[in-house]
Design an enzyme around this catalytic site. Structure first.
Site, PDB file in Angstrom:
ATOM      1  N   GLU A  61       1.269  -1.131   0.257  1.00  0.00           N
ATOM      2  CA  GLU A  61      -0.400   0.163   0.426  1.00  0.00           C
ATOM      3  C   GLU A  61       0.693   1.297   0.303  1.00  0.00           C
ATOM      4  OE1 GLU A  61      -2.069  -3.326   0.884  1.00  0.00           O
ATOM      5  OE2 GLU A  61      -0.763  -2.623   2.369  1.00  0.00           O
ATOM      6  N   THR A  90       9.128 -18.842  -0.985  1.00  0.00           N
ATOM      7  CA  THR A  90       8.314 -18.659  -2.689  1.00  0.00           C
ATOM      8  C   THR A  90       8.820 -16.937  -3.084  1.00  0.00           C
ATOM      9  OG1 THR A  90       6.893 -16.962  -1.991  1.00  0.00           O
ATOM     10  CG2 THR A  90       6.500 -19.489  -1.322  1.00  0.00           C
ATOM     11  N   HIS A  92       6.691 -14.559  -3.236  1.00  0.00           N
ATOM     12  CA  HIS A  92       5.715 -13.506  -3.269  1.00  0.00           C
ATOM     13  C   HIS A  92       6.637 -12.363  -2.985  1.00  0.00           C
ATOM     14  CE1 HIS A  92       2.584 -11.645  -1.505  1.00  0.00           C
ATOM     15  NE2 HIS A  92       3.490 -11.384  -0.646  1.00  0.00           N
ATOM     16  N   ARG A 131      18.836  -5.037  10.929  1.00  0.00           N
ATOM     17  CA  ARG A 131      18.249  -4.275  10.201  1.00  0.00           C
ATOM     18  C   ARG A 131      18.047  -2.733  10.520  1.00  0.00           C
ATOM     19  NH1 ARG A 131      19.747  -8.552   6.560  1.00  0.00           N
ATOM     20  NH2 ARG A 131      21.426  -8.369   5.669  1.00  0.00           N
TER      21      ARG A 131
END
Length: 160
Positions: A61, A90, A92, A131
């Site tokens: 978004e 995956t 994705h 991080r």
């Protein structure tokens, strides 16, 4: 031989008098909360007084909210985009990060406002935490620093 003139434009690390927006994903909030704190601290360190924080559900978004901000009457001088996409096992994560990065780059080109990339793309949650300030610095802080510098650079370019 003709005399050469070299003009340099270097970004000043001074945020006073500029508007900044930090758009942060709530997804993976354990990590993004730390990124946000680092970004806000860094902006304050450089004198920013006009900071807006916009929270969105996820990294996907970010571009929609940022486009709305850039289409508003009063544009910010720079935007810091914060999120965390775990790559996992995956495709994705790779698809998502590529689409978001491309969308944000497109918005920078279209509107001429810097959007600092503070989106982590680690393989694991442990790397994400590292991080976000635990071991390897805070990428939110680094993105905010880049936003301050680029706002200065563009201001100088536009003034010339």
């Amino acid at each position: 031989m003709a005399e050469q003139t070299v003009r340099r434009i270097d970004g000043a690390m001074e945020a006073a008098g500029r508007r900044f927006v930090v758009v942060v994903s709530r997804w993976n909030e354990l990590v993004t909360k730390e990124l946000l704190e680092g970004a806000l601290d860094e902006l304050s360190r450089y004198g920013a007084k006009d900071i807006t924080v916009v929270r969105v559900p996820g990294t996907w978004e970010l571009p929609v909210a940022i486009r709305a901000l850039l289409s508003a009457k009063k544009k910010p001088d720079a935007i810091v985009a914060l999120g965390c996409i775990l790559m996992g096992q995956t495709q994705h994560g790779r698809l998502l990060s590529g689409d978001v990065a491309g969308a944000l780059m497109g918005l920078q080109r279209e509107f001429g406002v810097p959007i600092a990339w503070g989106v982590l793309t680690p393989d694991t949650q442990e790397q994400a935490l590292d991080r976000s300030g635990i071991k390897m610095g805070n990428k939110g802080r680094e993105a905010a620093s880049a936003a301050v510098e680029m706002a200065s650079v563009l201001s100088q370019i536009n003034a010339s």
